[in-house]
Scaffold this active site. Structure first.
Site, mmCIF file in Angstrom:
data_model
loop_
_atom_site.group_PDB
_atom_site.id
_atom_site.type_symbol
_atom_site.label_atom_id
_atom_site.label_comp_id
_atom_site.label_asym_id
_atom_site.label_seq_id
_atom_site.Cartn_x
_atom_site.Cartn_y
_atom_site.Cartn_z
ATOM 1 N N TYR A 62 -23.735 27.893 16.170
ATOM 2 C CA TYR A 62 -24.230 27.787 14.800
ATOM 3 C C TYR A 62 -25.566 27.041 14.791
ATOM 4 O O TYR A 62 -25.620 25.823 15.015
ATOM 5 C CB TYR A 62 -23.221 27.060 13.914
ATOM 6 C CG TYR A 62 -21.858 27.705 13.837
ATOM 7 C CD1 TYR A 62 -21.672 29.043 14.171
ATOM 8 C CD2 TYR A 62 -20.741 26.978 13.441
ATOM 9 C CE1 TYR A 62 -20.418 29.628 14.108
ATOM 10 C CE2 TYR A 62 -19.483 27.563 13.367
ATOM 11 C CZ TYR A 62 -19.329 28.886 13.708
ATOM 12 O OH TYR A 62 -18.072 29.465 13.638
ATOM 13 N N HIS A 130 -14.700 30.848 21.585
ATOM 14 C CA HIS A 130 -15.162 31.510 20.366
ATOM 15 C C HIS A 130 -14.935 33.015 20.406
ATOM 16 O O HIS A 130 -14.578 33.627 19.384
ATOM 17 C CB HIS A 130 -16.650 31.199 20.183
ATOM 18 C CG HIS A 130 -17.127 31.251 18.781
ATOM 19 N ND1 HIS A 130 -18.329 30.720 18.383
ATOM 20 C CD2 HIS A 130 -16.591 31.779 17.656
ATOM 21 C CE1 HIS A 130 -18.506 30.911 17.087
ATOM 22 N NE2 HIS A 130 -17.466 31.560 16.634
ATOM 23 N N SER A 209 -13.388 32.826 7.194
ATOM 24 C CA SER A 209 -13.788 33.746 6.116
ATOM 25 C C SER A 209 -12.610 34.172 5.236
ATOM 26 O O SER A 209 -12.457 35.347 4.924
ATOM 27 C CB SER A 209 -14.487 34.980 6.688
ATOM 28 O OG SER A 209 -15.678 34.630 7.346
ATOM 29 N N PRO A 210 -11.760 33.226 4.805
ATOM 30 C CA PRO A 210 -10.640 33.608 3.932
ATOM 31 C C PRO A 210 -11.100 34.073 2.552
ATOM 32 O O PRO A 210 -10.319 34.664 1.810
ATOM 33 C CB PRO A 210 -9.827 32.310 3.834
ATOM 34 C CG PRO A 210 -10.833 31.225 4.027
ATOM 35 C CD PRO A 210 -11.796 31.771 5.048
ATOM 36 N N LEU A 211 -12.377 33.833 2.244
ATOM 37 C CA LEU A 211 -12.958 34.309 0.983
ATOM 38 C C LEU A 211 -13.858 35.518 1.205
ATOM 39 O O LEU A 211 -14.675 35.857 0.346
ATOM 40 C CB LEU A 211 -13.752 33.179 0.312
ATOM 41 C CG LEU A 211 -12.917 31.976 -0.121
ATOM 42 C CD1 LEU A 211 -13.799 30.852 -0.641
ATOM 43 C CD2 LEU A 211 -11.894 32.383 -1.176
ATOM 44 N N GLY A 212 -13.687 36.186 2.351
ATOM 45 C CA GLY A 212 -14.487 37.375 2.614
ATOM 46 C C GLY A 212 -15.974 37.104 2.547
ATOM 47 O O GLY A 212 -16.733 37.894 1.991
ATOM 48 N N ARG A 213 -16.398 35.959 3.114
ATOM 49 C CA ARG A 213 -17.805 35.540 3.102
ATOM 50 C C ARG A 213 -18.360 35.471 1.688
ATOM 51 O O ARG A 213 -19.527 35.766 1.441
ATOM 52 C CB ARG A 213 -18.647 36.467 3.981
ATOM 53 C CG ARG A 213 -18.248 36.388 5.454
ATOM 54 C CD ARG A 213 -18.994 37.381 6.312
ATOM 55 N NE ARG A 213 -18.640 37.203 7.707
ATOM 56 C CZ ARG A 213 -17.502 37.645 8.267
ATOM 57 N NH1 ARG A 213 -16.633 38.319 7.539
ATOM 58 N NH2 ARG A 213 -17.233 37.425 9.538
ATOM 59 N N GLY A 214 -17.500 35.099 0.753
ATOM 60 C CA GLY A 214 -17.909 34.926 -0.633
ATOM 61 C C GLY A 214 -17.714 36.156 -1.492
ATOM 62 O O GLY A 214 -17.713 36.065 -2.729
ATOM 63 N N PHE A 215 -17.493 37.313 -0.880
ATOM 64 C CA PHE A 215 -17.362 38.554 -1.652
ATOM 65 C C PHE A 215 -16.121 38.536 -2.554
ATOM 66 O O PHE A 215 -16.156 39.025 -3.687
ATOM 67 C CB PHE A 215 -17.300 39.748 -0.700
ATOM 68 C CG PHE A 215 -17.471 41.081 -1.377
ATOM 69 C CD1 PHE A 215 -18.744 41.567 -1.652
ATOM 70 C CD2 PHE A 215 -16.378 41.853 -1.738
ATOM 71 C CE1 PHE A 215 -18.918 42.797 -2.275
ATOM 72 C CE2 PHE A 215 -16.530 43.079 -2.357
ATOM 73 C CZ PHE A 215 -17.807 43.558 -2.632
#
Length: 339
Positions: A62, A130, A209-215
């Protein structure tokens, strides 16, 4: 601070550290999602700890080490209060598009020393591979990671984006505390084999990404039209063009359930991950990423939401209807290796 405003705790794998049931993904504070307000990001770290979040997740990839360096002052101030997770295996260079995968012994040895130095610590609480290079046997890669535990440089081991069979094979070399892979309303590949293997072995699952990268939050509907030029989501198939329009339409039941409960779409998505894991008898610690204290408070409040059976039934078919893959190149995930 009252008991109602802090999240519950759980053990991260058999014999693993006790952590808050939601962690914080720190990647976006340094890379991939456009410019960051550093002051707000540091306030978010403090807000997370105050809310009971104790698992802080980073990686050497990162920002090519910049995220580890960014976290170092926070880690130094709160070392005994937090569980620090970082990762090796994704090799980057001066070409922004380059991603290599290395699991060999020499690289792991080099990577851990770099992470220890950048983080300013003597030991890493949870050290992940990773990504997997199938050409390198687990006897070498996990065997080397096990040596780091024996030497006191690492406390617990984790893997990311492996299949159930690979998790079992690695676990036979050394116990694995956590498996980190993408898992959300829109991404359920892990339920094919990895989730079952983790439950069987007592390995905790850490959904990224449990929020789908914000989508899934409704924060954007078309990455190319709405997000900045430096945002990696502009190149991810689910978030652009016809795929984005089709997937945005799938969010209607998420919004419906959110309205019925008086919560947000993000909170519905996070509550779903918690309850879906319980179906499998699995300890789960999602790591939604955010750079804003307000979003942090919203995310942690989701740990106190219970969805009904009717809610879950409405959400069940969403992943099977999603258009587009998670990444342009899915060879960087476990999906092509699933039997």
């Amino acid at each position: 601070m009252t008991e109602q405003t802090t999240i519950a705790r759980t053990e991260l794998g058999k014999g693993g550290p006790v952590v808050g049931i939601q962690g914080l993904g720190c990647m976006g504070m340094s890379d991939f999602y456009g410019d960051t307000d550093e002051t707000a990001a540091r306030e978010t770290l403090d807000a997370a700890l105050a809310a009971g979040v104790t698992l802080f997740d980073t990686a050497d990839a990162y920002g090519r080490g910049a995220n580890e360096e960014f976290l170092a002052p926070f880690v130094a101030a709160h070392r005994d209060e937090i569980t620090l997770a970082t990762k090796f295996a994704i090799e980057r260079n001066d070409d922004p598009a380059y991603r290599g995968i290395r699991n060999d012994r020499a690289y792991i040895r080099q990577a851990v020393e770099g992470s220890l130095r950048r983080l300013g610590v003597d030991v890493i609480d949870l050290y992940y591979m990773h990504r997997r290079d199938p050409a390198v046997p687990f006897s070498e890669s996990v065997g080397t990671m096990a040596e780091l535990v024996q030497e006191g440089k690492v406390r617990h081991l984790g893997l990311s984006e492996v299949t159930g069979a690979e998790l079992r094979e690695a676990y036979a070399v050394h116990p694995i505390a956590a498996l980190q892979s993408e898992w959300s309303l829109f991404s359920r590949d892990v339920e094919r084999s990895a989730v079952g293997a983790a439950a069987e072995l007592g390995v905790a699952f850490v959904p990224y990404s449990p929020l789908g990268r914000g989508f899934l939050t409704g924060a954007f509907t078309d990455a190319e039209a709405e997000l900045s030029a430096g945002d990696v989501r502009r190149g991810q198939p689910r978030f652009t063009g016809e795929n984005a329009r089709a997937n945005a339409a799938l969010l209607a039941p998420v919004r419906e359930i959110a309205a019925a409960h008086g919560v947000t779409a993000a909170q519905v998505a996070l509550a779903w991950v918690q309850q879906r894991a319980a179906v499998h008898g699995l300890t789960v610690v999602p790591i939604p990423g955010t750079r804003r204290p307000g979003r942090l408070a919203e995310n942690t409040a989701a740990t106190r939401i219970t969805l009904t059976a009717a809610d879950l039934a409405l959400l069940e078919p969403l992943a099977s209807r999603v258009a587009g893959t998670r990444y342009p190149d899915m060879t960087f995930t476990s999906v092509p290796r699933e039997s």
